[in-house]
Design an enzyme around this catalytic site. Structure first.
Site, PDB file in Angstrom:
ATOM      1  N   LYS A  60       0.841  -1.208   0.000  1.00 59.40           N
ATOM      2  CA  LYS A  60       0.000   0.000   0.000  1.00 59.40           C
ATOM      3  C   LYS A  60       0.873   1.253   0.000  1.00 59.40           C
ATOM      4  O   LYS A  60       2.084   1.177   0.247  1.00 59.40           O
ATOM      5  CB  LYS A  60      -0.914  -0.033   1.229  1.00 59.40           C
ATOM      6  N   TYR A 293      16.051  30.336   7.456  1.00 57.24           N
ATOM      7  CA  TYR A 293      14.919  30.998   8.128  1.00 57.24           C
ATOM      8  C   TYR A 293      15.101  31.024   9.643  1.00 57.24           C
ATOM      9  O   TYR A 293      15.445  30.010  10.254  1.00 57.24           O
ATOM     10  CB  TYR A 293      13.621  30.259   7.826  1.00 57.24           C
TER      11      TYR A 293
HETATM   12  C1  LIG Z   1      -0.356  -1.931   6.701  1.00 54.11           C
HETATM   13  C2  LIG Z   1      -0.952  -3.198   7.152  1.00 54.11           C
HETATM   14  C3  LIG Z   1      -0.146  -4.331   7.369  1.00 54.11           C
HETATM   15  C4  LIG Z   1       1.361  -4.323   7.273  1.00 54.11           C
HETATM   16  O1  LIG Z   1       1.903  -3.722   8.421  1.00 54.11           O
HETATM   17  P1  LIG Z   1       3.504  -3.722   8.705  1.00 54.11           P
HETATM   18  O2  LIG Z   1       3.592  -3.327  10.123  1.00 54.11           O
HETATM   19  O3  LIG Z   1       4.079  -2.692   7.797  1.00 54.11           O
HETATM   20  O4  LIG Z   1       3.985  -5.082   8.443  1.00 54.11           O
HETATM   21  C5  LIG Z   1      -0.787  -5.507   7.691  1.00 54.11           C
HETATM   22  N1  LIG Z   1      -2.127  -5.579   7.816  1.00 54.11           N
HETATM   23  C6  LIG Z   1      -2.923  -4.489   7.633  1.00 54.11           C
HETATM   24  C7  LIG Z   1      -4.389  -4.622   7.791  1.00 54.11           C
HETATM   25  C8  LIG Z   1      -2.363  -3.260   7.316  1.00 54.11           C
HETATM   26  O5  LIG Z   1      -3.150  -2.201   7.138  1.00 54.11           O
END
Ligand SMILES: *Cc1c(COP(=O)(O)O)cnc(C)c1O
Length: 400
Positions: A60, A293
């Site tokens: 994702k 800045y």
């Molecule tokens: C993002 C996500 C994962 C993966 O999590 P990590 O800690 O990056 O391994 C797994 N399950 C769900 C439902 C997620 O949203």
């Protein structure tokens, strides 16, 4: 006269067009991504799994900022079975580049249009309610196709998922439906990340597992054999094989970082990302001069300042101002003054070897040294996940 002007403008334009400013993505600042690191990490994680446990690579947010297509293909080469995305669009994009493995949409889709698109692109939606189940059933019947879905159950994250008490009812509803196929039932851990010696985290992670087990025990084995049960993210996967079930959903570890320290420091995961930029200008600044800045940094000696072309608009948080160093050939160079939108400044007084055009590494491996996203996130009260997916598309991704 007017015609003349237009003509010369046109000529100028076509002249500029001849210069392809995108030809070399390594001009200003960029993100290097190593698919082979992803592939190796996938193999390492696979090697830790319980027998017959499958691996979902979570890609994702554009593969945690690495570029979803490159990551997905590398993870599949490394032995991942399924992919997980957050949004419908992320799933469709993978289908459009020819990825044909099972893909689960982890986010919640409320729109019939979106669910219909899921069916069309063979993406599995995550369902959390009876309303969504009915919706999918109607869509599948309308299309005379079997709709493969997964049900999420909330065991203590208190985000997506149906109530624990209604889980069995909903599972049976999906199983009985002729138009739906239940590929998976899953839940998500809330406290598994972080310190493995944290007693509360251990207690609550075990409690979530016990709640998940209650569903498994309540199921009729005859018609639930085909269903995949899964609970673990990276942290759950690395904590204990008892969390593995039929599949694990791993993100962070595939990108090269462990979300928990002990006892996996010897896992040998390889960071798959490096963020690099070039020095664009060198200045000699006298003593007592304010820099950037707010003049947060005032020179205490004659100072050789290097400007590099990367800033918070690229994903280098302004909160890191004056707290980080960058690397050049394995040597740390201190960053000074406020990080600005498009540039930041280095004190190069002790590093005459660094000049205009030199490449510095902000994050990732450089020589013997490595700057990790955990290092940044610890400095600003964030988490490595946020640092990784904070790098904007203004930074070209360069596959190495
Ligand atoms: C993002 C996500 C994962 C993966 O999590 P990590 O800690 O990056 O391994 C797994 N399950 C769900 C439902 C997620 O949203």
């Amino acid at each position: 006269m007017r015609d003349l002007l237009v003509t010369s403008w046109d000529q100028k334009l076509s002249c500029d067009e001849a210069i392809d400013v995108n030809a070399d993505p390594r001009k200003r600042a960029w993100v290097e991504v190593s698919p082979s690191a992803i592939e190796i990490n996938t193999g390492i994680v696979k090697g830790l799994l319980k027998d017959n446990c499958c691996l979902m690579a979570v890609v994702k947010a554009d593969g945690y900022g690495h570029g979803a297509e490159a990551v997905a293909k590398a993870a599949l080469r490394g032995g991942a079975n399924d992919l997980g995305v957050a949004t419908l669009q992320e799933g469709i994009q993978l289908r459009q580049v020819g990825v044909d493995c099972p893909i689960l949409v982890l986010g919640n889709l409320i729109d019939s249009e979106d669910l219909r698109a899921c069916l069309h692109w063979k993406l599995m939606p995550t369902l959390s309610s009876e309303r969504q189940i009915c919706n999918c059933q109607n869509i599948a019947e309308g299309n005379k196709e079997k709709f493969i879905v997964q049900l999420k159950v909330d065991t203590g994250m208190t985000r997506l998922g149906c109530e624990l008490e209604e889980a069995l009812l909903l599972i049976n509803k999906i199983i009985k439906s002729n138009s739906l196929a239940l590929k998976g039932v899953y839940t998500h851990l809330a406290l598994a990340d972080g310190d493995i010696n944290n007693r509360q985290a251990e207690y609550f992670t075990n409690l979530q597992q016990q709640r998940f087990e209650r569903i498994l025990k309540g199921l009729d084995k005859n018609n639930s054999n085909e269903i995949w049960f899964h609970l673990a993210n990276s942290a759950g996967t690395l904590r204990d094989q008892k969390f593995h079930y039929d599949m694990v959903r791993v993100g962070l570890a595939l990108y090269g970082y462990s979300p928990i320290d002990y006892p996996f420091s010897n896992l040998d995961l390889k960071p798959a990302m490096a963020v690099k930029a070039r020095v664009t200008l060198i200045r000699q600044v006298p003593v007592g001069v304010g820099v950037s800045y707010g003049h947060r940094f005032v020179t205490k000696r004659t100072t050789r300042i290097g400007v590099i072309g990367i800033g918070y608009a690229d994903g280098v948080s302004r909160a890191l101002s004056g707290k980080i160093s960058v690397l050049n050939n394995g040597v740390f160079l201190p960053q000074v003054g406020a990080i600005t939108m498009d540039q930041l400044l280095l004190d190069l007084t002790d590093h005459p070897e660094v000049g205009v055009g030199s490449v510095v590494t902000l994050l990732g491996q450089d020589g013997e040294e490595c700057i990790s996203p955990q290092h940044w996130s610890n400095l600003i009260g964030s988490i490595p996940w946020e640092v990784l997916c904070g790098f904007k598309n203004r930074l070209p991704r360069v596959i190495v």
